[in-house]
Design an enzyme around this catalytic site. Sequence first.
Site, PDB file in Angstrom:
ATOM      1  N   ASP A   8     -10.649  -5.631   1.898  1.00 41.59           N
ATOM      2  CA  ASP A   8     -10.124  -6.560   1.038  1.00 41.59           C
ATOM      3  C   ASP A   8     -10.763  -7.532   0.509  1.00 41.59           C
ATOM      4  O   ASP A   8     -11.765  -8.018   0.958  1.00 41.59           O
ATOM      5  CB  ASP A   8      -8.528  -6.797   1.657  1.00 41.59           C
ATOM      6  CG  ASP A   8      -7.866  -7.915   0.842  1.00 41.59           C
ATOM      7  OD1 ASP A   8      -7.415  -7.387  -0.401  1.00 41.59           O
ATOM      8  OD2 ASP A   8      -7.470  -8.931   1.258  1.00 41.59           O
ATOM      9  N   LYS A 152      -3.901   1.636  -1.779  1.00 40.31           N
ATOM     10  CA  LYS A 152      -5.555   1.595  -1.486  1.00 40.31           C
ATOM     11  C   LYS A 152      -5.881   2.758  -0.499  1.00 40.31           C
ATOM     12  O   LYS A 152      -6.871   3.209  -0.539  1.00 40.31           O
ATOM     13  CB  LYS A 152      -5.610   0.169  -0.842  1.00 40.31           C
ATOM     14  CG  LYS A 152      -5.540  -0.977  -1.643  1.00 40.31           C
ATOM     15  CD  LYS A 152      -6.147  -2.167  -0.897  1.00 40.31           C
ATOM     16  CE  LYS A 152      -5.645  -3.484  -1.585  1.00 40.31           C
ATOM     17  NZ  LYS A 152      -6.286  -4.829  -0.437  1.00 40.31           N
TER      18      LYS A 152
END
Length: 227
Positions: A8, A152
């Site tokens: 991230d 994701k």
Amino acid sequence: MVPPLALDIDGTLTTASGRLDARVFELLPDWDAPVVLATGKAFPYPVALAHFLGRAETVIAENGGVVHVDGETAILGDAEAPRAVVEAFRERGGDPGWGARDTVNRWRETEVALSLDADEALLREVAAAAGGDVEVVDTGYAYHVKSTGVSKGRGLERVGDALGIGPDEFVAIGDSENDVSTFAVAGESYAVANADGAAREAADIVVADSYMDGTAGVLADLRTRTE
């Protein structure tokens, strides 16, 4: 050999003030395995970061709505329903919070992001009325209105397929509920200390340090393991 990474950006590679931590440019350019930048930001952001790191543009943007790997871009989300939700939100007096010149969404292809100053209760009410095709995700930096099922984690599976790497070979590091799906498919997952409750619960390990301090510590441990 070091493992491939799924990282991230906001809250994970940044400082508490939101700035990109300079250690990113020390630790990632020479990481001897694929590095996937997985973010809720619009597509140009992780591509630019990969470029300045001197790494392959292997990115998951817009919470999985856009995936780029091996020179191929896949659009996995559909912006039509999220945009309709935000338009309905505006019609009911809601303000996305970015002002007239909205660069947050200028290049966004599959979702819409709203400021944390926006009326969350109204936004969720409008999204729920639209049916099950749209959901609201709070990343701690914005409210993202996106297609249900886009994540994701699914993006990482697609990246892994393209690279010939199983998602369970990746080590994932993140800080937010939008990283939960990545943690679910990665072989090893770490939440930095500033992570929200959802990420902390989903991670294999919650590290003691916050932001890039926590990430740098994980990367150091991974390197030590392979020596």
